[in-house]
Scaffold this motif. Structure first.
Motif, mmCIF file in Angstrom:
data_model
loop_
_atom_site.group_PDB
_atom_site.id
_atom_site.type_symbol
_atom_site.label_atom_id
_atom_site.label_comp_id
_atom_site.label_asym_id
_atom_site.label_seq_id
_atom_site.Cartn_x
_atom_site.Cartn_y
_atom_site.Cartn_z
ATOM 1 N N GLU A 65 1.629 -9.105 -15.055
ATOM 2 C CA GLU A 65 1.415 -7.762 -15.598
ATOM 3 C C GLU A 65 1.070 -6.807 -14.448
ATOM 4 O O GLU A 65 0.177 -7.090 -13.650
ATOM 5 N N LEU A 67 -0.243 -3.102 -13.663
ATOM 6 C CA LEU A 67 -0.827 -1.890 -14.239
ATOM 7 C C LEU A 67 -0.417 -0.670 -13.415
ATOM 8 O O LEU A 67 -0.086 -0.798 -12.239
ATOM 9 N N GLU A 74 -8.865 3.371 -17.685
ATOM 10 C CA GLU A 74 -7.891 3.546 -18.756
ATOM 11 C C GLU A 74 -6.779 2.497 -18.694
ATOM 12 O O GLU A 74 -6.385 1.935 -19.705
ATOM 13 N N TYR A 75 -6.288 2.241 -17.485
ATOM 14 C CA TYR A 75 -5.207 1.257 -17.342
ATOM 15 C C TYR A 75 -5.750 -0.165 -17.355
ATOM 16 O O TYR A 75 -5.099 -1.075 -17.865
ATOM 17 N N LYS A 77 -8.004 -1.348 -19.094
ATOM 18 C CA LYS A 77 -8.186 -1.786 -20.499
ATOM 19 C C LYS A 77 -6.962 -2.521 -21.042
ATOM 20 O O LYS A 77 -7.077 -3.458 -21.800
ATOM 21 N N GLU A 78 -5.787 -2.067 -20.608
ATOM 22 C CA GLU A 78 -4.520 -2.623 -21.128
ATOM 23 C C GLU A 78 -4.406 -4.123 -20.901
ATOM 24 O O GLU A 78 -3.718 -4.826 -21.621
ATOM 25 N N LYS A 81 -5.060 -7.314 -23.582
ATOM 26 C CA LYS A 81 -4.097 -7.902 -24.520
ATOM 27 C C LYS A 81 -3.417 -9.143 -23.948
ATOM 28 O O LYS A 81 -2.802 -9.918 -24.666
ATOM 29 N N LYS A 82 -3.482 -9.306 -22.651
ATOM 30 C CA LYS A 82 -2.715 -10.374 -22.001
ATOM 31 C C LYS A 82 -3.562 -11.594 -21.654
ATOM 32 O O LYS A 82 -3.101 -12.493 -20.968
#
Lengths: 223, 306
Positions: A65, A67, A74-75, A77-78, A81-82
């Motif tokens: 992944e 980012l 903010e990024y 946080k994404e 999910k992984k």
């Protein structure tokens, strides 16, 4: 930008010992520009790790992944999910990104894949060089736009040491920063400015006071 | 504390053509070698430099070595570099050295650690050599530490020296840098070893044009070369040192290269003595201290004034 380069693969493998599923996290910021930790390098790193572990009889599962930036909450946080079943995050960002991931995922083991080198720029394809020492109090107005703090091996503020010869620094094959300063000041007719004795630097504005902060009340959003 | 001028300062002020030598402290915890060299050299030189971990190799400290020189009846010039100590440690050592009787200090940047035996060391360079000179002067003349805090009593009152290298680049800036050192407080100057006489004369011309020879005592550095091999090595490998081919050739042709090396050094001193503004010589016989008496004698610089 922040320039970084990959750690030796053996060192990375060593830091991933005992892990069976690793999230290889890239960063689309500086390290992507300097070809150390962007999406492409994440792919190469992940497959190299899988191959090495396969050969060692300890197969590794990787999740990839990248980012937009690892230095932005903010990024960061994404990435949540992984993380299913992931034992460890291998961050391919600079030291800032590695620490941001560790701060945002307190239960997760996070290790670096890169050595963060310096604040610099691309000189030519495949060559990056340091330009800023991040000293916190810029002296470039006194030195004709060439930084002696980081480009002189002794950070001298009052001219070249006795080891400058034919434009070269005695320590490295690099140019002598003070030769560059001299040449520029001379061509701009400002040599007399270099006769002024430069005062000692206030290093408390540099790294010596612990982690520094910049606070801008005018742009703060108070909730 | 009584005002006590160093012998070096006194002789320079009297207008004597001064001779200094250099002793490299040992890579051990014994001072007898330094004392022995002092005994040997003291009839021939007016003062002796004690190098400060030169070429970034760990050695007995220059201040401690200076104390051994004094114990053996010599006059020390303590070298102090900016490589290994921040402004706190530098000032502390200045107080300590003065309290032990040292009166001459020579301020330098210091050789980079990559040349030494601890290449992974972190260099300090909190101050550079010019800022160190100013610090030593302010401690004496303003009775203040670097921070501005007053030294309430017994301030160190050093005779302040600096170095100049006319053979490094950019050449024209070398004179401006010398001027900066003098402005910052340097009272005497020792130059890098001079082999290229033409370039040194040009340097002195520029220095005289700016009146620098009247603002500080300039002592010319010389170094006897043992043989052609050493000359070639220095020519190729030592940055900031210019050894003309003529010197290498002269050594190569000589039957006794060592004697020729000494003779060249003697001739250089005689030549330097005639250059206006040169107030003395500094003889750097690296790991060859015992040759200094021969050179001083050969150059007609005996007897030394007291």
């Amino acid at each position: 930008m922040i320039v970084a380069e990959a750690k030796p693969l053996e060192e990375i493998l060593d830091s991933l010992k005992g892990m069976s599923k690793v999230l290889v996290a890239g960063c689309g910021g500086c390290v992507a520009v300097c070809l150390a930790g962007g999406e492409k390098e994440v792919g190469i790193m992940a497959s190299a790790l899988r191959m090495k572990r396969e050969l060692a009889g300890e197969p590794l599962v990787t999740v990839e992944e990248t980012l937009t930036r690892q230095c932005d909450p903010e990024y960061v946080k994404e990435l949540g999910k992984k993380l299913d079943g992931v034992d460890c995050i291998l961050s391919m960002a600079c030291g800032v990104g590695v620490q941001f991931l560790a701060e945002h995922y307190p239960d997760m083991w996070v290790v670096p894949a890169l050595n963060t080198k310096f604040a610099g720029a691309t000189i030519e394809h495949g060559l990056w060089e340091e330009r800023c020492g991040l000293c916190g109090e810029c002296v470039l107005a006194q030195t004709g736009g060439v930084c002696p703090v980081i480009r002189c091996a002794k950070s001298l503020l009052n001219g070249p040491c006795g080891g400058s010869q034919n434009g070269k620094c005695e320590v490295k094959p690099n140019a002598c920063a003070w030769q560059l300063i001299y040449d520029r000041m001379k061509s701009l007719g400002r040599l007399e400015q270099l006769v002024e004795v430069a005062e000692a630097k206030d290093w408390s504005k540099s790294r010596d006071g612990g982690p520094r902060q910049v606070v801008r009340e005018d742009v703060k959003i108070d909730g | 504390m009584a005002e006590e001028k160093s012998k070096l300062q006194r002789l320079l002020e009297q207008g004597e053509f001064v001779v200094s030598g250099e002793i490299g402290p040992p890579k051990s915890a014994a001072g007898d070698g330094v004392r022995h060299h002092t005994e040997e050299l003291k009839p021939y030189v007016d003062a002796m430099n004690l190098t400060d971990n030169q070429t970034a190799i760990v050695r007995l400290s220059s201040i401690a070595a200076g104390i051994h020189v004094m114990a053996a009846g010599g006059e020390p010039i303590i070298q102090m570099t900016c490589r290994d100590r921040n402004r706190i440690a530098l000032q502390s050592d200045l107080l300590g050295a003065y309290s032990l009787g040292v009166r001459n200090v020579l301020c330098l940047s210091g050789d980079h650690q990559s040349f030494g035996n601890h290449q992974a060391a972190k260099n300090v360079f909190d101050l550079d050599s010019i800022q160190l000179i100013k610090t030593v002067r302010d401690m004496r003349d303003k009775k203040a530490f670097h921070s501005g805090e007053a030294i309430k009593k017994d301030e160190p009152r050093f005779f302040i020296g600096a170095v100049a290298n006319p053979f490094a680049d950019p050449f024209e800036f070398r004179v401006l840098r010398l001027e900066k050192k003098i402005r910052a407080g340097a009272q005497f100057i020792q130059t890098q070893c001079i082999f290229d006489m033409e370039r040194f004369e040009k340097f002195m011309d520029l220095a005289r044009n700016r009146g620098l020879h009247e603002q500080a005592y300039i002592m010319a550095g010389v170094m006897p070369i043992k043989n052609a091999k050493v000359a070639k090595y220095m020519q190729k490998n030592v940055s900031g040192m210019l050894v003309p081919d003529g010197i290498v050739e002269r050594l190569q042709k000589a039957e006794d290269q060592t004697a020729e090396g000494v003779q060249i050094c003697i001739e250089q001193i005689q030549q330097l003595k005639s250059i206006p503004g040169v107030r003395g010589v500094h003889i750097m016989a690296v790991a060859w201290e015992e040759i200094i008496p021969t050179i001083v004698k050969g150059a007609g610089l005996l007897p030394r004034p007291q």
